[in-house]
Motif scaffolding. Structure first.
Motif, short mmCIF file in Angstrom:
data_model
loop_
_atom_site.label_atom_id
_atom_site.label_comp_id
_atom_site.label_asym_id
_atom_site.label_seq_id
_atom_site.Cartn_x
_atom_site.Cartn_y
_atom_site.Cartn_z
N ASN A 240 4.13 0.20 2.59
CA ASN A 240 3.24 1.19 3.21
C ASN A 240 3.88 2.54 3.52
OD1 ASN A 240 1.04 -0.62 3.16
ND2 ASN A 240 1.90 -1.63 4.98
N ASP A 241 5.15 2.73 3.09
CA ASP A 241 5.74 4.06 3.23
C ASP A 241 4.90 5.06 2.44
OD1 ASP A 241 7.89 3.67 4.89
OD2 ASP A 241 9.35 3.38 3.29
N ARG A 242 4.75 6.27 2.99
CA ARG A 242 4.10 7.37 2.24
C ARG A 242 5.22 8.28 1.75
NH1 ARG A 242 2.24 9.42 6.41
NH2 ARG A 242 2.84 7.60 7.58
N VAL A 243 5.49 8.20 0.43
CA VAL A 243 6.67 8.86 -0.13
C VAL A 243 6.25 10.01 -1.03
CG1 VAL A 243 8.79 8.48 -1.46
CG2 VAL A 243 7.81 6.58 -0.16
N LEU A 244 6.97 11.14 -0.89
CA LEU A 244 6.79 12.27 -1.81
C LEU A 244 8.06 12.40 -2.65
CD1 LEU A 244 5.46 14.93 -2.84
CD2 LEU A 244 6.59 16.10 -0.93
N ASP A 245 7.90 12.37 -3.98
CA ASP A 245 8.99 12.73 -4.88
C ASP A 245 8.61 14.10 -5.42
OD1 ASP A 245 10.88 13.04 -6.82
OD2 ASP A 245 10.59 11.09 -7.77
N CYS A 246 9.21 15.15 -4.84
CA CYS A 246 8.66 16.51 -5.08
C CYS A 246 9.15 17.16 -6.36
CB CYS A 246 8.92 17.39 -3.86
SG CYS A 246 10.64 17.84 -3.68
N CYS A 247 10.16 16.60 -7.01
CA CYS A 247 10.62 17.10 -8.33
C CYS A 247 10.79 15.85 -9.19
CB CYS A 247 11.95 17.83 -8.18
SG CYS A 247 11.84 19.32 -7.18
N ALA A 248 9.70 15.32 -9.67
CA ALA A 248 9.67 13.91 -10.09
C ALA A 248 9.92 13.65 -11.58
CB ALA A 248 8.34 13.30 -9.69
N ALA A 249 9.64 14.63 -12.43
CA ALA A 249 9.69 14.35 -13.87
C ALA A 249 11.13 14.20 -14.39
CB ALA A 249 8.99 15.47 -14.63
N PRO A 250 11.38 13.32 -15.32
CA PRO A 250 10.46 12.44 -16.06
C PRO A 250 10.09 11.14 -15.35
CG PRO A 250 12.66 12.20 -16.94
CD PRO A 250 12.76 13.22 -15.85
N GLY A 251 10.45 11.02 -14.10
CA GLY A 251 9.93 9.88 -13.32
C GLY A 251 10.88 8.71 -13.16
N GLY A 252 12.17 8.90 -13.50
CA GLY A 252 13.13 7.80 -13.39
C GLY A 252 13.26 7.29 -11.96
N LYS A 253 13.46 8.23 -11.02
CA LYS A 253 13.66 7.80 -9.63
C LYS A 253 12.34 7.35 -9.02
CE LYS A 253 17.70 10.74 -9.24
NZ LYS A 253 17.43 11.60 -10.43
N VAL A 261 9.95 -1.84 -3.87
CA VAL A 261 9.17 -2.45 -2.78
C VAL A 261 7.70 -2.34 -3.15
CG1 VAL A 261 8.56 -2.20 -0.32
CG2 VAL A 261 10.91 -1.81 -1.04
N SER A 262 6.92 -3.39 -2.86
CA SER A 262 5.48 -3.29 -3.20
C SER A 262 4.75 -2.47 -2.13
CB SER A 262 4.87 -4.68 -3.35
OG SER A 262 5.15 -5.41 -2.20
N ASN A 263 3.56 -2.01 -2.48
CA ASN A 263 2.72 -1.21 -1.58
C ASN A 263 3.37 0.08 -1.09
OD1 ASN A 263 0.53 -2.93 -1.65
ND2 ASN A 263 1.49 -4.28 -0.11
N ILE A 264 3.98 0.80 -2.01
CA ILE A 264 4.47 2.14 -1.65
C ILE A 264 3.39 3.14 -2.07
CG2 ILE A 264 6.18 3.94 -2.19
CD1 ILE A 264 7.50 1.73 -0.63
N ASN A 265 3.06 4.04 -1.16
CA ASN A 265 2.07 5.06 -1.47
C ASN A 265 2.83 6.32 -1.93
OD1 ASN A 265 0.08 6.96 -1.40
ND2 ASN A 265 -0.83 6.19 0.50
N LEU A 266 2.98 6.45 -3.26
CA LEU A 266 3.87 7.50 -3.80
C LEU A 266 3.09 8.67 -4.39
CD1 LEU A 266 6.80 8.45 -4.68
CD2 LEU A 266 6.38 7.22 -6.81
N THR A 267 3.51 9.87 -4.02
CA THR A 267 2.99 11.09 -4.66
C THR A 267 4.14 11.71 -5.45
OG1 THR A 267 1.41 11.48 -2.89
CG2 THR A 267 1.98 13.38 -4.25
N CYS A 268 3.89 11.92 -6.74
CA CYS A 268 4.90 12.55 -7.60
C CYS A 268 4.45 13.97 -7.92
CB CYS A 268 5.01 11.84 -8.94
SG CYS A 268 5.47 10.13 -8.83
N VAL A 269 5.36 14.93 -7.72
CA VAL A 269 5.02 16.33 -8.03
C VAL A 269 6.06 16.88 -9.00
CG1 VAL A 269 4.77 18.64 -7.04
CG2 VAL A 269 3.97 16.66 -5.76
#
Ligand SMILES: C[S@@+](CC[C@H](N)C(=O)[O-])C[C@H]1O[C@@H](n2cnc3c(N)ncnc32)[C@H](O)[C@@H]1O
Length: 419
Positions: A240-253, A261-269
């Motif tokens: 249930n963490d609300r995570v921002l990956d603000c420089c996300a591409a190509p998306g490895g991390k 962990v399951s149920n992570i609320n992730l926003t990739c920018v």
């Protein structure tokens, strides 16, 4: 097309037109037979790693360098010299194939010139090599100086930058236990080493294609350096963490975050729409999903983001990539001294902007694949000094080659509530 001719074009495009080696290789690779792809890569990467050295060898042999349209012939000669000195290709084959490259590039009139130079090198190799300066850093002077300024062991760092990189993978623990995946590697007789502390990071010792890794197409593993796998671990993720990956591409991390962990609320920018496609491709292979936004976090004007709050943020910012030179040797020649202050400026803007999106008691991980203090320790010190609610928990600087990892920097910063 003649493989040596293609290799000459690749190196010409990188060194003269300042194009990225990966991009140029992708374009030119289609011109050679699949069986010659390995040789094309070996010559291209190898020559770019050792460019200053072979440039000086060529200078000793050529009184008048080819100029204008025939400049490519200088690169043909470098390709010949590299083969004669670094590969097991018999001299006669290396020379005749390289001479044919001149013809294939429509410079048949310069065939004898190429032939004479390469034959002279093969005859007088020992004498010529013994007349060279004793040590070649194969880095531009400004970069050697920058590394020297920051590190006492700068020579070791430069030597490691010039080495070939190892092959690391990340096991997707969302799909399989690490030990079960290692059993699959054993079954396929693929040799590996485990990273001493990063449990998902496995160093593959055989020369295998990615597609030959067990269940790769089903997303059970991904190619990722061990140093890059620290990001998700440092976030100390919880359901249930609300995570921002603000420089996300190509998306490895990002993918690693979702696998951990399951149920992570992730926003990739990311601000690069082409690279956002790569995030989607990676996610589709691995079978994960997130909210993906194309936006500029250095000039935050995206309403959805401005109105969001996160309890964990990963800022894997654009950087000089000086820590990953062994993987991308062209960085040495493409990066310019004046790029560094511009990058430092953008990194600080990103840090300031995403800080406003972090909740109190939230965690921000700032990371770069650089080893320069301006982008790392000094940047974070400045940020923490300016923001009274920023508490620096930890910094980690991994140098290239340390535990066989890429050069990476991490800072873990906590947002303290203002009393
Ligand atoms: C170091 S790479 C990120 C690598 C990624 N975290 C991963 O592990 O796959 C930095 C990324 O930042 C993106 N970027 C650069 N400037 C940006 C900006 N102003 N806003 C958002 N993204 C940006 C680049 O397009 C690039 O994809």
């Amino acid at each position: 097309m003649n493989t040596r001719a293609v290799a000459s074009q690749v190196i010409f495009d990188v060194m003269e037109h300042k194009k990225s080696l990966t991009n140029v290789l992708n374009i030119h690779a289609q011109k050679v037979a699949p069986s010659d792809l390995g040789l094309l890569k070996e010559i291209s990467y190898g020559l770019i790693r050792t460019f200053s050295f072979y440039n000086d060898v060529a200078d000793k042999l050529i009184s008048k360098k080819p100029k204008g349209k025939s400049k490519i012939i200088f690169y043909v000669i470098l390709v010949g010299l590299y083969q004669l000195n670094e590969t097991r290709i018999p001299n006669h084959a290396a020379i005749s194939e390289t001479v044919n490259a001149a013809k294939s590039l429509k410079f048949a009139s310069l065939k004898n010139f190429v032939n004479a130079i390469l034959r002279r090198f093969s005859r007088e190799k020992e004498q010529i090599l013994s007349s060279m300066q004793t040590k070649y850093y194969n880095h531009p002077a400004w970069l050697t100086e920058a590394i020297k300024k920051d590190y006492i062991n700068w020579e070791e760092i430069i030597d490691n930058n010039n080495n070939k990189p190892p092959f690391w993978i990340r096991i997707n623990t969302g799909k399989i236990e690490v030990d079960s995946y290692l059993d699959l590697l054993d079954t396929k007789k693929i040799q590996y080493l485990r990273h001493p502390s990063i449990k998902t990071a496995i160093l593959i010792q055989n020369a295998v294609k990615v597609s030959e890794l067990p269940l790769f197409n089903d997303g059970f593993c991904s190619v990722q350096d061990a140093a890059a796998q620290l990001a998700a671990n440092l976030l100390n993720l919880k359901s249930n963490d609300r995570v921002l990956d603000c420089c996300a591409a190509p998306g490895g991390k990002s993918a690693h975050i979702l696998e951990s962990v399951s149920n992570i609320n992730l926003t990739c920018v990311d601000n690069d729409s082409k690279r956002i496609i790569k995030i989607k491709e990676n996610f589709s292979r691995i079978g994960v999903d997130a909210n993906i936004i194309c936006a500029d976090v250095a000039n935050l004007d995206n309403d959805e983001l401005i109105n969001s709050k996160f309890n964990k943020i990963l800022a894997d910012v654009p950087c000089s990539a000086i820590g990953v030179i062994r993987r991308h040797p062209d960085i040495k020649w493409l990066r310019k001294k004046e790029d560094i202050p511009n990058l430092v400026h953008t990194q600080m803007k990103i840090l300031n902007n995403v800080w406003s999106l972090l909740e109190d008691n939230g965690l921000l991980i700032y990371s770069t694949c650089s080893i320069l203090k301006d982008e790392n320790e000094d940047q974070v010190s400045k940020f923490v000094a300016k923001n009274k609610n920023a508490k620096l928990i930890q910094t980690i600087q991994i140098l290239p080659g340390e535990e066989q990892m890429d050069g990476f920097f991490y800072a873990v910063i906590k947002k303290e509530p203002i009393k």
